[in-house]
Design an enzyme around this catalytic site. Structure first.
Site, PDB file in Angstrom:
ATOM      1  N   THR A 237     -18.718 -27.337  -3.478  1.00 43.62           N
ATOM      2  CA  THR A 237     -20.129 -26.944  -3.307  1.00 43.62           C
ATOM      3  C   THR A 237     -20.883 -27.201  -4.613  1.00 43.62           C
ATOM      4  O   THR A 237     -21.944 -26.624  -4.837  1.00 43.62           O
ATOM      5  CB  THR A 237     -20.254 -25.437  -2.944  1.00 43.62           C
ATOM      6  OG1 THR A 237     -19.534 -24.665  -3.906  1.00 43.62           O
ATOM      7  CG2 THR A 237     -19.733 -25.142  -1.559  1.00 43.62           C
ATOM      8  N   SER A 238     -20.309 -28.056  -5.490  1.00 42.28           N
ATOM      9  CA  SER A 238     -20.969 -28.293  -6.781  1.00 42.28           C
ATOM     10  C   SER A 238     -21.843 -29.544  -6.707  1.00 42.28           C
ATOM     11  O   SER A 238     -23.006 -29.468  -6.297  1.00 42.28           O
ATOM     12  CB  SER A 238     -19.938 -28.370  -7.912  1.00 42.28           C
ATOM     13  OG  SER A 238     -19.030 -29.423  -7.702  1.00 42.28           O
ATOM     14  N   ARG A 239     -21.286 -30.687  -7.054  1.00 44.75           N
ATOM     15  CA  ARG A 239     -21.992 -31.957  -6.899  1.00 44.75           C
ATOM     16  C   ARG A 239     -20.983 -32.997  -6.390  1.00 44.75           C
ATOM     17  O   ARG A 239     -19.809 -32.994  -6.823  1.00 44.75           O
ATOM     18  CB  ARG A 239     -22.579 -32.441  -8.230  1.00 44.75           C
ATOM     19  CG  ARG A 239     -23.801 -31.672  -8.686  1.00 44.75           C
ATOM     20  CD  ARG A 239     -25.028 -31.924  -7.809  1.00 44.75           C
ATOM     21  NE  ARG A 239     -26.236 -31.247  -8.281  1.00 44.75           N
ATOM     22  CZ  ARG A 239     -26.677 -30.065  -7.822  1.00 44.75           C
ATOM     23  NH1 ARG A 239     -26.014 -29.420  -6.872  1.00 44.75           N
ATOM     24  NH2 ARG A 239     -27.787 -29.548  -8.282  1.00 44.75           N
ATOM     25  N   GLU A 268     -25.766 -38.738  -1.377  1.00 45.60           N
ATOM     26  CA  GLU A 268     -26.338 -37.858  -0.361  1.00 45.60           C
ATOM     27  C   GLU A 268     -27.574 -38.521   0.188  1.00 45.60           C
ATOM     28  O   GLU A 268     -28.403 -38.964  -0.605  1.00 45.60           O
ATOM     29  CB  GLU A 268     -26.691 -36.492  -0.965  1.00 45.60           C
ATOM     30  CG  GLU A 268     -25.456 -35.694  -1.310  1.00 45.60           C
ATOM     31  CD  GLU A 268     -25.745 -34.270  -1.755  1.00 45.60           C
ATOM     32  OE1 GLU A 268     -26.919 -33.847  -1.670  1.00 45.60           O
ATOM     33  OE2 GLU A 268     -24.804 -33.593  -2.184  1.00 45.60           O
ATOM     34  N   HIS A 287     -25.401 -30.210   2.226  1.00 43.21           N
ATOM     35  CA  HIS A 287     -25.837 -29.545   0.990  1.00 43.21           C
ATOM     36  C   HIS A 287     -26.693 -28.309   1.311  1.00 43.21           C
ATOM     37  O   HIS A 287     -27.865 -28.231   0.922  1.00 43.21           O
ATOM     38  CB  HIS A 287     -26.605 -30.538   0.099  1.00 43.21           C
ATOM     39  CG  HIS A 287     -26.607 -30.155  -1.354  1.00 43.21           C
ATOM     40  ND1 HIS A 287     -26.696 -31.077  -2.370  1.00 43.21           N
ATOM     41  CD2 HIS A 287     -26.549 -28.942  -1.974  1.00 43.21           C
ATOM     42  CE1 HIS A 287     -26.688 -30.454  -3.541  1.00 43.21           C
ATOM     43  NE2 HIS A 287     -26.596 -29.149  -3.325  1.00 43.21           N
TER      44      HIS A 287
HETATM   45  C1  DGY Z   1     -28.624 -26.207  -6.754  1.00 40.54           C
HETATM   46  O1  DGY Z   1     -29.481 -25.323  -6.817  1.00 40.54           O
HETATM   47  O2  DGY Z   1     -28.291 -26.887  -7.724  1.00 40.54           O
HETATM   48  C2  DGY Z   1     -27.978 -26.410  -5.421  1.00 40.54           C
HETATM   49  O3  DGY Z   1     -27.160 -27.510  -5.380  1.00 40.54           O
HETATM   50  C3  DGY Z   1     -28.993 -26.416  -4.292  1.00 40.54           C
HETATM   51  O4  DGY Z   1     -29.476 -25.132  -4.176  1.00 40.54           O
END
Ligand code: DGY
Length: 328
Positions: A237-239, A268, A287
């Site tokens: 859930t990062s990049r 993306e 995302h």
């Molecule tokens: C962020 O804030 O960096 C997330 O990836 C999206 O909310």
């Protein structure tokens, strides 16, 4: 309105944020579902004092040089890898982001994705929708338990810590690796600090919570997947760029690891013909980890307040490069 200030907002964000900006400056808002094309962004940036940008906008030196009035870039995200902060600092442009308000929502989602992949929720739902459910099956959709499993957190910032907190409710053993050790969080949450290799070798679930930097680019590649258990699951859930997705695909098809849950991809959106989308053991979502009504509203308010403060010459609550203001 304050003088003839102009702001460009690069997409429709929740009303709470826009309402703050309407009374403050002349606003232009990009209304389309997809980001403004580069030439539009350059043109709009060229006329404004402030930009409220998204992680989908590349805010680089070229753009800043085309924007003589630009004083603030307020990014509607905690991550700011889309902004060249060094270039902004050199030009005296303040960069802000939205940390804190999305921590719990993102941690909730990382854990949701983990549970979803471990217990094969997406696959099972499709099985039902496709009319393939004939009876209760002793071997149907067997997954992996969360309780009692070992969770490895790569990165123990706010979101990683939030995931650790949730894991304790599932009686998980939690390992973490980060550039710096955090003894107080270790004690508070019962975590064990290990090197990355130990984390990869011992974890049943590996969840990524690092920012994207030159050091973390493709930090999960072939070598790292080889270290992981064949029953392990990767959650990102990062990049997207933190994972070498070709190596991930190989690991998933060869049985090197058991599954993956990706909230983020590289690029993306993920390409329609990306082979990862053909795999039952890979769940990909667009995302959305911070996408709750309450959190996106708080992000909008925070981004707007940061923008206003910086344009008024005050220190915003969430500056990335406060030295811009410090040095006057
Ligand atoms: C962020 O804030 O960096 C997330 O990836 C999206 O909310």
């Amino acid at each position: 309105m304050e003088g003839d200030l102009k702001i460009f907002v690069t997409r429709l964000i929740p009303k709470a944020g826009l309402d703050l900006l309407y009374g403050f400056a002349e606003l232009r808002i990009w209304q389309e579902e997809v980001p403004p094309p580069r030439e539009v962004l350059l043109e709009e940036a060229g006329e404004v004092d402030g930009l409220l940008s998204l992680l989908t906008d590349t805010i680089d030196a070229e753009l800043m040089d085309a924007a003589p009035r630009l004083k603030v870039v307020s990014n509607y995200a905690i991550g700011y890898d889309n902004v060249d902060v060094e270039a902004a600092t050199e030009r005296g442009i303040m960069v802000c982001h939205t940390p804190g308000v999305l921590t719990d929502t993102t941690a909730d989602f990382a854990f949701t994705l983990l549970a979803c992949v471990a217990r094969r929720v997406v696959e099972a739902s499709e099985y039902v929708r496709e009319g393939r459910w004939k009876t209760w099956g002793p071997m149907l959709c067997l997954g992996y338990d969360l309780h009692g499993a070992t969770l490895g957190l790569v990165g123990l910032g706010r979101i990683g810590s939030g995931v650790a907190k949730r894991a304790t409710g599932f009686d998980m053993r939690v390992l973490y690796h980060d550039v710096s050790r955090q003894p107080s969080r270790e004690e508070e949450l019962g975590l064990t600090y290990v090197d990355l290799e130990t984390l990869l070798r011992e974890s049943d679930f590996v969840s990524l919570h690092t920012p994207l930097t030159p050091e973390t680019h493709h930090m999960m590649g072939c070598e790292q997947f080889t270290m992981m258990k064949s029953t392990a699951i990767l959650i990102n859930t990062s990049r997207g760029q933190v994972v070498d997705e070709k190596a991930l695909y190989e690991a998933l098809v060869s049985g090197g690891i058991a599954g993956a849950g990706l909230d983020v991809t590289d690029p993306e959106p993920i390409l329609r013909d990306d082979p990862l989308l053909t795999l039952d053991n890979c769940v990909v979502v667009p995302h959305i980890a911070s996408a709750s009504v309450a959190t996106r509203t708080m992000m909008a308010t925070m981004a707007a307040e940061n923008l206003i403060a910086a344009l008024q010459g005050r220190m915003p609550r969430n500056p990335v490069n406060p030295e811009v203001l410090d040095r006057g």
